[in-house]
Design a protein around this motif. Structure first.
Motif, PDB file in Angstrom:
ATOM      1  N   LEU A   1      41.556 -40.028  -6.519  1.00 16.78           N
ATOM      2  CA  LEU A   1      41.323 -41.466  -6.436  1.00 16.78           C
ATOM      3  C   LEU A   1      40.049 -41.810  -5.683  1.00 16.78           C
ATOM      4  O   LEU A   1      39.228 -42.608  -6.166  1.00 16.78           O
ATOM      5  N   GLN A   2      39.832 -41.242  -4.517  1.00 17.19           N
ATOM      6  CA  GLN A   2      38.701 -41.661  -3.691  1.00 17.19           C
ATOM      7  C   GLN A   2      37.373 -41.372  -4.386  1.00 17.19           C
ATOM      8  O   GLN A   2      36.461 -42.213  -4.398  1.00 17.19           O
ATOM      9  N   GLY A   3      37.258 -40.210  -4.992  1.00 14.90           N
ATOM     10  CA  GLY A   3      36.034 -39.895  -5.714  1.00 14.90           C
ATOM     11  C   GLY A   3      35.806 -40.818  -6.894  1.00 14.90           C
ATOM     12  O   GLY A   3      34.678 -41.249  -7.162  1.00 14.90           O
ATOM     13  N   LEU A   4      36.883 -41.161  -7.615  1.00 18.51           N
ATOM     14  CA  LEU A   4      36.755 -42.065  -8.749  1.00 18.51           C
ATOM     15  C   LEU A   4      36.377 -43.475  -8.312  1.00 18.51           C
ATOM     16  O   LEU A   4      35.609 -44.164  -9.001  1.00 18.51           O
ATOM     17  N   GLN A   5      36.900 -43.927  -7.190  1.00 16.57           N
ATOM     18  CA  GLN A   5      36.520 -45.246  -6.690  1.00 16.57           C
ATOM     19  C   GLN A   5      35.034 -45.297  -6.360  1.00 16.57           C
ATOM     20  O   GLN A   5      34.366 -46.311  -6.608  1.00 16.57           O
ATOM     21  N   CYS A   6      34.514 -44.210  -5.809  1.00  8.99           N
ATOM     22  CA  CYS A   6      33.079 -44.156  -5.528  1.00  8.99           C
ATOM     23  C   CYS A   6      32.275 -44.206  -6.821  1.00  8.99           C
ATOM     24  O   CYS A   6      31.277 -44.923  -6.921  1.00  8.99           O
ATOM     25  N   LEU A   7      32.710 -43.457  -7.825  1.00 11.45           N
ATOM     26  CA  LEU A   7      32.007 -43.449  -9.108  1.00 11.45           C
ATOM     27  C   LEU A   7      32.034 -44.828  -9.755  1.00 11.45           C
ATOM     28  O   LEU A   7      31.041 -45.287 -10.314  1.00 11.45           O
ATOM     29  N   ARG A   8      33.175 -45.500  -9.689  1.00  9.88           N
ATOM     30  CA  ARG A   8      33.279 -46.831 -10.268  1.00  9.88           C
ATOM     31  C   ARG A   8      32.390 -47.823  -9.533  1.00  9.88           C
ATOM     32  O   ARG A   8      31.794 -48.726 -10.149  1.00  9.88           O
ATOM     33  N   ALA A   9      32.275 -47.668  -8.232  1.00 11.52           N
ATOM     34  CA  ALA A   9      31.438 -48.576  -7.454  1.00 11.52           C
ATOM     35  C   ALA A   9      29.980 -48.503  -7.884  1.00 11.52           C
ATOM     36  O   ALA A   9      29.240 -49.492  -7.775  1.00 11.52           O
ATOM     37  N   LEU A  10      29.547 -47.367  -8.382  1.00 10.81           N
ATOM     38  CA  LEU A  10      28.169 -47.248  -8.867  1.00 10.81           C
ATOM     39  C   LEU A  10      27.933 -48.130 -10.084  1.00 10.81           C
ATOM     40  O   LEU A  10      26.797 -48.484 -10.396  1.00 10.81           O
ATOM     41  N   ASN A  11      28.994 -48.493 -10.772  1.00  5.91           N
ATOM     42  CA  ASN A  11      28.886 -49.406 -11.909  1.00  5.91           C
ATOM     43  C   ASN A  11      28.968 -50.862 -11.482  1.00  5.91           C
ATOM     44  O   ASN A  11      28.333 -51.725 -12.089  1.00  5.91           O
ATOM     45  N   ASP A  12      29.733 -51.128 -10.411  1.00  3.35           N
ATOM     46  CA  ASP A  12      30.066 -52.513 -10.072  1.00  3.35           C
ATOM     47  C   ASP A  12      29.343 -53.074  -8.853  1.00  3.35           C
ATOM     48  O   ASP A  12      29.120 -54.283  -8.770  1.00  3.35           O
ATOM     49  N   ASP A  13      29.014 -52.220  -7.887  1.00  3.02           N
ATOM     50  CA  ASP A  13      28.490 -52.711  -6.618  1.00  3.02           C
ATOM     51  C   ASP A  13      26.981 -52.960  -6.678  1.00  3.02           C
ATOM     52  O   ASP A  13      26.344 -52.760  -7.719  1.00  3.02           O
ATOM     53  N   ASP A  14      26.421 -53.347  -5.528  1.00  2.84           N
ATOM     54  CA  ASP A  14      25.002 -53.708  -5.491  1.00  2.84           C
ATOM     55  C   ASP A  14      24.231 -52.905  -4.452  1.00  2.84           C
ATOM     56  O   ASP A  14      23.162 -53.307  -4.014  1.00  2.84           O
ATOM     57  N   GLY A  15      24.740 -51.741  -4.069  1.00  2.00           N
ATOM     58  CA  GLY A  15      24.013 -50.906  -3.135  1.00  2.00           C
ATOM     59  C   GLY A  15      22.856 -50.186  -3.808  1.00  2.00           C
ATOM     60  O   GLY A  15      22.681 -50.225  -5.032  1.00  2.00           O
ATOM     61  N   ALA A  16      22.065 -49.490  -3.011  1.00  2.00           N
ATOM     62  CA  ALA A  16      20.885 -48.811  -3.541  1.00  2.00           C
ATOM     63  C   ALA A  16      21.267 -47.756  -4.566  1.00  2.00           C
ATOM     64  O   ALA A  16      20.615 -47.622  -5.616  1.00  2.00           O
ATOM     65  N   ALA A  17      22.320 -46.982  -4.295  1.00  2.00           N
ATOM     66  CA  ALA A  17      22.739 -45.947  -5.238  1.00  2.00           C
ATOM     67  C   ALA A  17      23.210 -46.562  -6.544  1.00  2.00           C
ATOM     68  O   ALA A  17      22.889 -46.063  -7.640  1.00  2.00           O
ATOM     69  N   ALA A  18      23.981 -47.651  -6.454  1.00  2.00           N
ATOM     70  CA  ALA A  18      24.467 -48.305  -7.666  1.00  2.00           C
ATOM     71  C   ALA A  18      23.307 -48.854  -8.492  1.00  2.00           C
ATOM     72  O   ALA A  18      23.280 -48.726  -9.726  1.00  2.00           O
ATOM     73  N   ARG A  19      22.333 -49.463  -7.844  1.00  2.00           N
ATOM     74  CA  ARG A  19      21.181 -49.986  -8.577  1.00  2.00           C
ATOM     75  C   ARG A  19      20.406 -48.855  -9.238  1.00  2.00           C
ATOM     76  O   ARG A  19      19.923 -48.996 -10.372  1.00  2.00           O
ATOM     77  N   ARG A  20      20.311 -47.746  -8.552  1.00  2.00           N
ATOM     78  CA  ARG A  20      19.596 -46.588  -9.104  1.00  2.00           C
ATOM     79  C   ARG A  20      20.301 -46.047 -10.340  1.00  2.00           C
ATOM     80  O   ARG A  20      19.648 -45.743 -11.353  1.00  2.00           O
TER      81      ARG A  20
END
Length: 612
Positions: free
Chosen positions: A468-487
């Motif tokens: 779960l925790q790893g998948l939540q991080c992966l999903r956040a790259l699609n939804d969030d607005d941090g530098a990694a997600a924007r990249r």
């Protein structure tokens, strides 16, 4: 050979650019002209051949792969034979009742030569593999080249069952690209990679297919799709075109009496499935006047249009929600891993409820809520049922982990969610790979772990919902607005497809129940947009069809779904006849199929192929 090939390349490049924009400078054309390196030629006759390395259909059907005389150090010929066996079985249903070789398709011996090289698109750090298979009975008068890209992230033989099985028996040369992915795994513990012929060597060898930049004390496994830093998916169309250019240049060198071979006098048909289908559609963009026709099956393609969704978006969504949503269904398809996946449904439902992603006070209510969320997001019940296979085999997580690294152009040990890749112990902790595991990566792997001798290492694994925790991080790259997600999202945006040129015959084929690359998010919006733009696109929607012909060897799947390859071959037949002036292009069709009964053989009536 190199001098002749370079001269031929000049002729090909000029011919290809003759109809391009008049403002293109000579310097820009020179930069786009492909350069091919590490060229090698092999001959395949007398107990060997282009399609199966002498195994034939009976050998390809064997459950045990061809052996290596020395498992720690197989020869190039042994690796090639095993790669062909692995890629055939990964793509096609070769079961004795599945119809291959009797109802459709052929694995009969085709003698000829193979020509291999590396090609690099402008701006890329690393090359992609290209290969031409030239049958001895190639008809220089017909001048037919089938160009293809590997499905998934497979190696250079990853489309043998798609393009080779149709093109070679029809007397065409077949050009392949691994489109910047493939199975050229680097073992960071021993500092070894893969040479042009599939054998392993130290990282200072001159002919390695992939040599990544390495941080100090790196360990585990690196592979091109995740760690090249090139975001290869953004260049899929250029990979396919370079494979076609390599084909023409090689034909000029191999058949000088029939030269020149150019885009103007040689028929070029592009075909691919899954990621390969997306690649050939990318190759059809814009002018694309070097192509004569395209057949794309179950394509991973994204356009900026209503209904379309990116692979990363729906894969991360499915990785999180699907294990719970499947508890809403009765009578799901069964695989050998279904019992393992079954016990993880309730923990996932509880985790999603605790995170506020779904509602319900028990597993049944939570599963209904997860199912409703997926339905609202565009998933059909048929796609969700077929997605059972992808959940069982953890495919959605595998896609998300690798593609996050690729889209963000992350290097080794720099994954934004901390994932790494390595051989694993039974508790999923990392260990050093054995010599035999390393030796077999090139022939046996699919290009994306987990697979033989290489898995996904997730430092956040914890019960009761381990991933779960790893998948939540992966999903956040699609939804969030941090530098990694924007990249990551910037890399995803670079994969957006354009429309095919007007007048280019394009046939798109998709299983209505595809649970890995759902038709509703890919082919349906692509075809609608292409038609609105005036493109000549025909669409076959195949009922009772999912994404993986290879898994129809599982008895439960064989009674639920029909294979996709018969439709690919039929579309190629129709397109080829049309180009010969002997038939019309296929019309749009919603194909009502009938899966076969348990233990019975597949028949033409089950497939209901239009026009047959």
């Amino acid at each position: 050979m190199i001098g002749t090939l370079c001269a031929a390349l000049a002729a090909v490049s000029l011919g290809a650019c003759a109809t391009g924009p008049t403002t293109t400078s000579a310097m820009a054309l020179a930069k786009e002209a492909p350069m091919f390196t590490m060229q090698r030629t092999t001959e395949h006759r007398d107990g060997d051949d282009l399609l199966s390395a002498g195994l034939g259909l009976d050998g390809l059907r064997e459950m045990v792969p061809p052996s290596f005389a020395n498992p720690d150090r197989p020869t190039a010929a042994e690796l090639r034979r095993r790669a062909l066996w692995s890629n055939w079985r990964g793509i096609a249903d070769l079961g004795p009742t599945g119809g291959f070789g009797s109802l459709y398709g052929s694995a009969a011996a085709v003698p000829g030569r193979e020509f291999h090289a590396y090609a690099t698109v402008p701006g890329a750090r690393h090359p992609h593999r290209v290969m031409l298979q030239l049958p001895d009975d190639f008809d220089a008068g017909k001048r037919c080249v089938v160009v293809t890209a590997s499905s998934g992230s497979r190696g250079i033989y990853g489309a043998i069952a798609v393009a080779g099985a149709w093109g070679l028996p029809n007397g065409c040369a077949v050009a392949y690209t691994d489109k910047g992915a493939g199975t050229d795994y680097v073992d960071l513990d021993t500092g070894t990679g893969v040479r042009s012929d599939g054998t392993r060597a130290r990282l200072d060898a001159g002919d390695l297919a992939f040599r990544p930049a390495l941080p100090q004390a790196a360990s585990g496994v690196a592979f091109k799709h995740a760690h090249s830093g090139d975001n290869p998916e953004a260049d899929w169309g250029r990979h396919v075109k370079q494979a076609a250019e390599f084909a023409l240049a090689t034909l000029n060198d191999a058949l000088p009496q029939a030269a020149p071979f150019t885009f103007d006098n040689t028929r070029i048909i592009a075909v691919g499935i899954s990621n390969g289908g997306g690649a050939v559609l990318r190759a059809a963009e814009g002018a694309a006047d070097w192509l004569d026709a395209v057949v794309a099956a179950e394509p991973n393609v994204y356009i900026d249009a209503p209904g379309a969704r990116t692979l990363y978006d729906y894969s991360t969504e499915a990785a999180l929600l699907m294990p719970c949503a499947l508890a809403h269904f009765d009578g799901l398809p069964q695989s050998p891993l279904s019992p393992v996946a079954l016990v993880m449904r309730a923990p996932r439902c509880a985790s999603l409820r605790a995170a506020g992603m779904i509602e319900g006070d028990d597993t049944a209510a939570q599963a209904r809520s997860a199912h409703a969320r997926l339905r609202d997001a565009g998933w059909s019940d048929g796609a969700m049922r077929a997605a059972t296979l992808s959940v069982d085999f953890d495919l959605f997580r595998a896609v998300a982990v690798t593609y996050a690294s690729a889209y963000g152009r992350y290097s080794v040990n720099a994954h934004p969610c901390g994932f790494t890749f390595a051989a694993q112990n039974p508790d999923f902790s990392a260990r050093a790979a054995t010599a035999a595991e390393r030796a077999a990566w090139w022939s046996d792997a699919s290009g994306v772990p987990p697979g033989p001798g290489a898995g996904i290492v997730d430092s956040t694994l914890a019960p009761p919902d381990f991933t779960l925790q790893g998948l939540q991080c992966l999903r956040a790259l699609n939804d969030d607005d941090g530098a990694a997600a924007r990249r990551v999202r910037e890399g995803i945006a670079a994969t957006t497809a354009g429309m095919p040129r007007k007048g280019l015959p394009v046939v798109v084929i998709h299983g209505a129940d595809d649970g890995l690359v759902p038709m509703a998010f890919t082919s349906t919006p692509y075809v609608a947009a292409a038609k609105e733009a005036g493109a000549d696109v025909r669409f076959w929607q195949v009922r009772n069809a999912q994404h993986f012909d290879g898994f129809l060897a599982l008895p439960d799947y064989a009674t639920r779904y029909v294979p996709m390859l018969p439709y690919v071959y039929a579309a190629l037949d129709r397109v080829s006849a049309h180009l010969d002036g002997q038939g019309t292009l296929p019309a749009d069709a919603d194909i009502a199929t009938t899966p076969r009964a348990a233990g019975s053989a597949l028949e033409a009536a089950h497939l209901a192929i239009p026009g047959q």
